[in-house]
Design an enzyme around this catalytic site. Structure first.
Site, PDB file in Angstrom:
ATOM      1  N   ASP A 101     -19.711 -20.800  49.610  1.00  0.00           N
ATOM      2  CA  ASP A 101     -21.190 -20.345  49.567  1.00  0.00           C
ATOM      3  C   ASP A 101     -21.653 -20.907  47.826  1.00  0.00           C
ATOM      4  O   ASP A 101     -22.686 -21.634  47.752  1.00  0.00           O
ATOM      5  CB  ASP A 101     -21.611 -19.126  49.784  1.00  0.00           C
ATOM      6  CG  ASP A 101     -20.838 -17.719  49.188  1.00  0.00           C
ATOM      7  OD1 ASP A 101     -20.186 -18.204  48.364  1.00  0.00           O
ATOM      8  OD2 ASP A 101     -21.125 -16.791  49.393  1.00  0.00           O
ATOM      9  N   ASP A 104     -19.284 -19.249  41.104  1.00  0.00           N
ATOM     10  CA  ASP A 104     -20.040 -18.541  39.984  1.00  0.00           C
ATOM     11  C   ASP A 104     -19.197 -18.515  38.662  1.00  0.00           C
ATOM     12  O   ASP A 104     -19.084 -19.365  37.909  1.00  0.00           O
ATOM     13  CB  ASP A 104     -20.285 -17.125  40.588  1.00  0.00           C
ATOM     14  CG  ASP A 104     -21.206 -16.206  39.569  1.00  0.00           C
ATOM     15  OD1 ASP A 104     -22.012 -16.714  38.818  1.00  0.00           O
ATOM     16  OD2 ASP A 104     -20.980 -14.886  39.299  1.00  0.00           O
ATOM     17  N   LYS A 132     -23.277 -22.291  39.858  1.00  0.00           N
ATOM     18  CA  LYS A 132     -23.711 -22.097  38.530  1.00  0.00           C
ATOM     19  C   LYS A 132     -22.910 -22.430  37.353  1.00  0.00           C
ATOM     20  O   LYS A 132     -21.962 -21.597  36.918  1.00  0.00           O
ATOM     21  CB  LYS A 132     -23.759 -20.398  38.582  1.00  0.00           C
ATOM     22  CG  LYS A 132     -24.746 -19.874  39.606  1.00  0.00           C
ATOM     23  CD  LYS A 132     -24.623 -18.261  39.331  1.00  0.00           C
ATOM     24  CE  LYS A 132     -25.237 -17.591  40.505  1.00  0.00           C
ATOM     25  NZ  LYS A 132     -25.217 -15.979  40.434  1.00  0.00           N
ATOM     26  N   VAL A 154     -28.754 -14.914  43.405  1.00  0.00           N
ATOM     27  CA  VAL A 154     -29.405 -15.697  44.610  1.00  0.00           C
ATOM     28  C   VAL A 154     -29.033 -14.965  45.808  1.00  0.00           C
ATOM     29  O   VAL A 154     -28.287 -14.339  46.011  1.00  0.00           O
ATOM     30  CB  VAL A 154     -29.311 -17.175  44.811  1.00  0.00           C
ATOM     31  CG1 VAL A 154     -30.073 -17.909  43.577  1.00  0.00           C
ATOM     32  CG2 VAL A 154     -27.778 -17.616  44.795  1.00  0.00           C
ATOM     33  N   ASP A 160     -25.540 -12.615  50.115  1.00  0.00           N
ATOM     34  CA  ASP A 160     -25.870 -11.464  50.141  1.00  0.00           C
ATOM     35  C   ASP A 160     -26.162 -10.570  48.977  1.00  0.00           C
ATOM     36  O   ASP A 160     -25.683 -11.085  48.087  1.00  0.00           O
ATOM     37  CB  ASP A 160     -24.729 -10.549  51.163  1.00  0.00           C
ATOM     38  CG  ASP A 160     -23.581 -10.186  50.399  1.00  0.00           C
ATOM     39  OD1 ASP A 160     -23.141 -11.127  49.894  1.00  0.00           O
ATOM     40  OD2 ASP A 160     -23.542  -8.942  50.136  1.00  0.00           O
TER      41      ASP A 160
HETATM   42  P1  IMP Z   1     -16.747 -16.235  41.415  1.00  0.00           P
HETATM   43  O1  IMP Z   1     -15.380 -15.848  41.737  1.00  0.00           O
HETATM   44  O2  IMP Z   1     -17.427 -15.459  40.289  1.00  0.00           O
HETATM   45  O3  IMP Z   1     -16.970 -17.773  41.593  1.00  0.00           O
HETATM   46  O4  IMP Z   1     -17.573 -15.507  42.576  1.00  0.00           O
HETATM   47  C1  IMP Z   1     -17.721 -16.132  43.828  1.00  0.00           C
HETATM   48  C2  IMP Z   1     -18.478 -15.137  44.800  1.00  0.00           C
HETATM   49  O5  IMP Z   1     -19.422 -14.191  44.074  1.00  0.00           O
HETATM   50  C3  IMP Z   1     -19.330 -15.993  45.858  1.00  0.00           C
HETATM   51  O6  IMP Z   1     -18.608 -16.227  47.073  1.00  0.00           O
HETATM   52  C4  IMP Z   1     -20.240 -14.805  46.110  1.00  0.00           C
HETATM   53  O7  IMP Z   1     -19.713 -14.000  47.311  1.00  0.00           O
HETATM   54  C5  IMP Z   1     -20.449 -14.014  45.000  1.00  0.00           C
HETATM   55  N1  IMP Z   1     -21.545 -14.382  44.182  1.00  0.00           N
HETATM   56  C6  IMP Z   1     -21.491 -14.996  43.063  1.00  0.00           C
HETATM   57  N2  IMP Z   1     -22.821 -15.024  42.658  1.00  0.00           N
HETATM   58  C7  IMP Z   1     -23.561 -14.834  43.700  1.00  0.00           C
HETATM   59  C8  IMP Z   1     -25.108 -14.779  43.632  1.00  0.00           C
HETATM   60  O8  IMP Z   1     -25.906 -15.309  43.073  1.00  0.00           O
HETATM   61  N3  IMP Z   1     -25.490 -14.173  44.880  1.00  0.00           N
HETATM   62  C9  IMP Z   1     -24.869 -13.761  46.104  1.00  0.00           C
HETATM   63  N4  IMP Z   1     -23.238 -13.588  45.762  1.00  0.00           N
HETATM   64  C10 IMP Z   1     -22.989 -14.244  44.748  1.00  0.00           C
END
Ligand code: IMP
Length: 175
Positions: A101, A104, A132, A154, A160
């Site tokens: 999805d 981040d 992002k 978001v 969620d």
């Molecule tokens: P990462 O490991 O930091 O890249 O995080 C990825 C996961 O964090 C995604 O699959 C989402 O479940 C959650 N996530 C990161 N940013 C957001 C946001 O802005 N809204 C909702 N969920 C987010």
């Protein structure tokens, strides 16, 4: 405007924009996998709606399966060790498209990719609806990106806040 628990979200990416961008990603995937039969591996929960919309638009022969990532141990400050749950198929020789999805920090998708690659697929590419770039903490190679967005929280279209707010046709942003 949408209130989920204690937070208020305002419109960010509307339904028509989402649908047309996802359709154009599907066109690229169709071209890139013209003589192949990709296996779409969806990272639950957030990516289910994106994956459905993407798959509706694909014409290449393809299959879909779903995984969850479970964090089972905190490591150093660099990240969380994660484990793939629910993957029963062999990935050996498969052309895998990992569907996320949102990327981040990038730590989740990096760990998932490493675990998928350890199973000797023929290839692995990543499709993410949202990215992002400012939040990124590790190098990730993203092949199909729906939208690059600023570093704000978001919600909607599968994403969620504390389990709620996934059930919208558009993406909203924290006010
Ligand atoms: P990462 O490991 O930091 O890249 O995080 C990825 C996961 O964090 C995604 O699959 C989402 O479940 C959650 N996530 C990161 N940013 C957001 C946001 O802005 N809204 C909702 N969920 C987010």
């Amino acid at each position: 405007m949408l209130t989920v628990k204690d937070k208020t979200f305002v419109p960010f990416i509307d339904k028509a924009t989402l649908e047309s961008r996802i359709a154009s990603l599907a066109v690229r995937i169709d071209e890139d996998y013209r003589d192949k039969e990709p296996l779409i591996v969806v990272v639950l929960n957030g990516a289910f709606m994106f994956a459905a919309e993407l798959m509706k638009n694909l014409t290449v022969p393809c299959r879909i399966t779903f995984i969850r990532v479970g964090s089972y141990a905190q490591t150093q400050s660099t990240g969380v060790v994660r484990q793939i749950l629910g993957l029963h198929e062999s990935l050996e020789g498969e052309d895998v498209i990992l569907v996320e999805d949102i990327v981040d920090t990038g730590l989740t998708i990096r760990q998932v990719r490493q675990q998928i690659e350890s199973q000797h697929p023929a290839s692995v590419r990543i499709a993410t609806l949202l990215f992002k770039p400012e939040a990124l903490q590790t190098e990730v190679n993203l092949d199909y990106v729906g939208f690059e967005i600023e570093n704000r929280f978001v919600l909607g279209f599968g994403l969620d806040y504390d389990g709620f707010g996934r059930n919208t046709k558009e993406i909203l942003v924290l006010q």
